[in-house]
Design an enzyme around this catalytic site. Structure first.
Site, PDB file in Angstrom:
ATOM      1  N   SER A 176       2.336  -9.302  -6.157  1.00  0.00           N
ATOM      2  CA  SER A 176       2.833  -8.247  -5.283  1.00  0.00           C
ATOM      3  C   SER A 176       2.346  -8.457  -3.862  1.00  0.00           C
ATOM      4  O   SER A 176       1.258  -9.013  -3.634  1.00  0.00           O
ATOM      5  CB  SER A 176       2.343  -6.888  -5.792  1.00  0.00           C
ATOM      6  OG  SER A 176       2.525  -5.874  -4.825  1.00  0.00           O
TER       7      SER A 176
ATOM      8  N   THR B 289       1.167  -6.257  -2.202  1.00  0.00           N
ATOM      9  CA  THR B 289      -0.012  -5.395  -2.016  1.00  0.00           C
ATOM     10  C   THR B 289      -1.300  -6.217  -1.948  1.00  0.00           C
ATOM     11  O   THR B 289      -2.327  -5.701  -1.483  1.00  0.00           O
ATOM     12  CB  THR B 289      -0.139  -4.362  -3.160  1.00  0.00           C
ATOM     13  OG1 THR B 289      -0.188  -5.051  -4.411  1.00  0.00           O
ATOM     14  CG2 THR B 289       1.016  -3.390  -3.145  1.00  0.00           C
TER      15      THR B 289
ATOM     16  N   TYR C 275      -4.038  -0.947  -8.156  1.00  0.00           N
ATOM     17  CA  TYR C 275      -2.907  -1.764  -8.599  1.00  0.00           C
ATOM     18  C   TYR C 275      -2.927  -3.128  -7.906  1.00  0.00           C
ATOM     19  O   TYR C 275      -2.860  -4.176  -8.551  1.00  0.00           O
ATOM     20  CB  TYR C 275      -1.586  -1.050  -8.304  1.00  0.00           C
ATOM     21  CG  TYR C 275      -0.381  -1.954  -8.368  1.00  0.00           C
ATOM     22  CD1 TYR C 275       0.103  -2.419  -9.586  1.00  0.00           C
ATOM     23  CD2 TYR C 275       0.268  -2.364  -7.193  1.00  0.00           C
ATOM     24  CE1 TYR C 275       1.201  -3.271  -9.633  1.00  0.00           C
ATOM     25  CE2 TYR C 275       1.359  -3.203  -7.244  1.00  0.00           C
ATOM     26  CZ  TYR C 275       1.827  -3.652  -8.465  1.00  0.00           C
ATOM     27  OH  TYR C 275       2.900  -4.498  -8.514  1.00  0.00           O
TER      28      TYR C 275
ATOM     29  N   LYS D  52      -3.647  -7.246  -9.294  1.00  0.00           N
ATOM     30  CA  LYS D  52      -2.818  -8.425  -9.007  1.00  0.00           C
ATOM     31  C   LYS D  52      -3.659  -9.521  -8.352  1.00  0.00           C
ATOM     32  O   LYS D  52      -3.532 -10.708  -8.696  1.00  0.00           O
ATOM     33  CB  LYS D  52      -1.651  -8.029  -8.095  1.00  0.00           C
ATOM     34  CG  LYS D  52      -0.640  -7.092  -8.727  1.00  0.00           C
ATOM     35  CD  LYS D  52       0.083  -7.728  -9.898  1.00  0.00           C
ATOM     36  CE  LYS D  52       1.210  -6.859 -10.417  1.00  0.00           C
ATOM     37  NZ  LYS D  52       1.902  -7.457 -11.577  1.00  0.00           N
TER      38      LYS D  52
ATOM     39  N   LEU E  13      10.860   4.147  -3.181  1.00  0.00           N
ATOM     40  CA  LEU E  13      11.797   4.846  -2.305  1.00  0.00           C
ATOM     41  C   LEU E  13      13.218   4.913  -2.854  1.00  0.00           C
ATOM     42  O   LEU E  13      13.808   5.998  -2.923  1.00  0.00           O
ATOM     43  CB  LEU E  13      11.804   4.171  -0.929  1.00  0.00           C
ATOM     44  CG  LEU E  13      12.812   4.739   0.075  1.00  0.00           C
ATOM     45  CD1 LEU E  13      12.502   6.193   0.390  1.00  0.00           C
ATOM     46  CD2 LEU E  13      12.819   3.893   1.348  1.00  0.00           C
TER      47      LEU E  13
END
Length: 348
Positions: free
Chosen positions: A124, A126, A148, A152, A199
């Site tokens: 990700s 992130t 989270y 990863k 979203l």
């Protein structure tokens, strides 16, 4: 020889299964269905006209999971399985660390035991945390801002250590930006449990009448309109990136990370406007506080994936919104209606 897809019933996993099957690969899916539906797999078969094995198994159960390796000749693994909600990970970090990391350790241990040394890992963006500049390239500093993202990042480090211990490992780490959209048939799409964390499903749920209004988390970021900017990528483009990565790991050894994104950022307000243009009406929204762990601006530099994988995102924002709306308008309650019908038919 089969490709094992963990988390294959999920949003990205199911779309990737379609691309794998259409490309002629044999597929074996493992999913515990904790945040997905078996109906998605039925529809994968419907779309492709091809069958495949499915095991409802939790990766944390090594004994159950080993059956998959005993019963199938696995050539490579595409590893999607894991919990994925940023906000929930902030509230429940131990659950995320245990599930995501321990599940991956069980998977890698079995792969090692059964001499399966080719993997694509679903990472990700992130992992880049509060990046100081955009676009973000793969060599940018790493440092996730939520549990989270840290799972990863930790798994990425595990992958690198495995290769150090045994150079025969071949692993592609794919750092996704923000997948949206759906299969053009309208039969596969994103179906989150409860109130969406991302979203686009939030927007589509408001548009279909499932939710009253969209919540926009913060309008005080240093962006053009104050709302967060993200790199949105069509899920089918993302799925096809896995096939390109699979070709790469089958032909090489080593560990490489690749950004999968478009290289362009859109704000939340811009996304709402694009969706309103597609459906021809307004989406009501309300500004609320920022979410813990969120960052202001994040979009990719995808040139490494183009250079080394021969992959580039092809679908634009209008197609992303149109396909997302086609999915949601045809499936206002997601897969739940089909699941209910299936259960009722079995009972009767």
């Amino acid at each position: 020889m089969a490709i094992l897809v963990t988390g294959g019933a999920g949003y990205i996993g199911s779309h990737t299964c379609v691309e794998l099957l259409n490309a002629g690969y044999e597929v074996v899916v493992v999913d515990n269905l904790c945040n997905s539906s078996s109906e998605s797999l039925r529809r994968v078969k419907e779309i492709t006209g091809k069958d495949f094995k499915f095991y409802q198994i939790d990766l944390l159960s090594r004994k159950d999971f080993e059956v998959v390796f005993k019963q199938n000749k696995i050539e490579a693994v595409i590893h999607f399985a894991g919990l994925k909600a940023v906000g929930e990970s902030v509230r429940l970090p131990l659950r995320y660390y245990h599930n995501n990391i321990t599940g991956t350790l069980v998977l890698c241990d079995l792969m090692q035991e059964y001499a399966v040394e080719r993997m694509i890992f679903s990472s990700s963006a992130t992992v880049y945390g509060m990046s100081e500049s955009v676009p973000i390239a793969e060599d940018a500093p790493l440092g996730a801002t939520n549990a989270y993202g840290r799972t990863k990042l930790m798994i990425e480090e595990i992958m690198k250590d495995m290769h150090v211990s045994d150079p025969k490992w071949s692993i592609a780490i794919l750092r996704y930006f923000n997948p949206i959209g759906a299969h053009s048939s309208g039969r596969l799409g994103e179906d989150p449990n409860g109130i969406p964390n991302n979203l686009m499903p939030f927007i589509t749920q408001v548009a279909v009448g499932g939710l009253k209004e969209l919540q926009i988390y913060g309008n005080d970021y240093p962006t053009l309109d104050g709302t967060g900017v993200r790199d949105y990528i069509h899920v089918v483009d993302l799925a096809r990136g896995h096939l390109k990565a699979l070709e790469k790991v089958m032909a090489n050894t080593g560990v490489e990370a690749y950004n999968l994104g478009t290289g362009r950022g859109y704000s939340v307000v811009e996304m709402v406007s694009a969706f309103e243009k597609v459906i021809g009406r307004r989406i009501p929204y309300r500004i609320t506080d920022r979410r813990p762990g969120d960052i202001g601006i994040c979009y990719s530099d995808p040139t490494k994936a183009e250079r080394e994988l021969g992959w580039i995102a092809e679908k634009g924002i209008d197609e992303m919104c149109l396909d997302a709306w086609r999915w949601q308008s045809n499936n206002p309650c997601g897969y739940v209606e089909e699941d209910t019908i299936l259960v009722e038919s079995i009972i009767s």
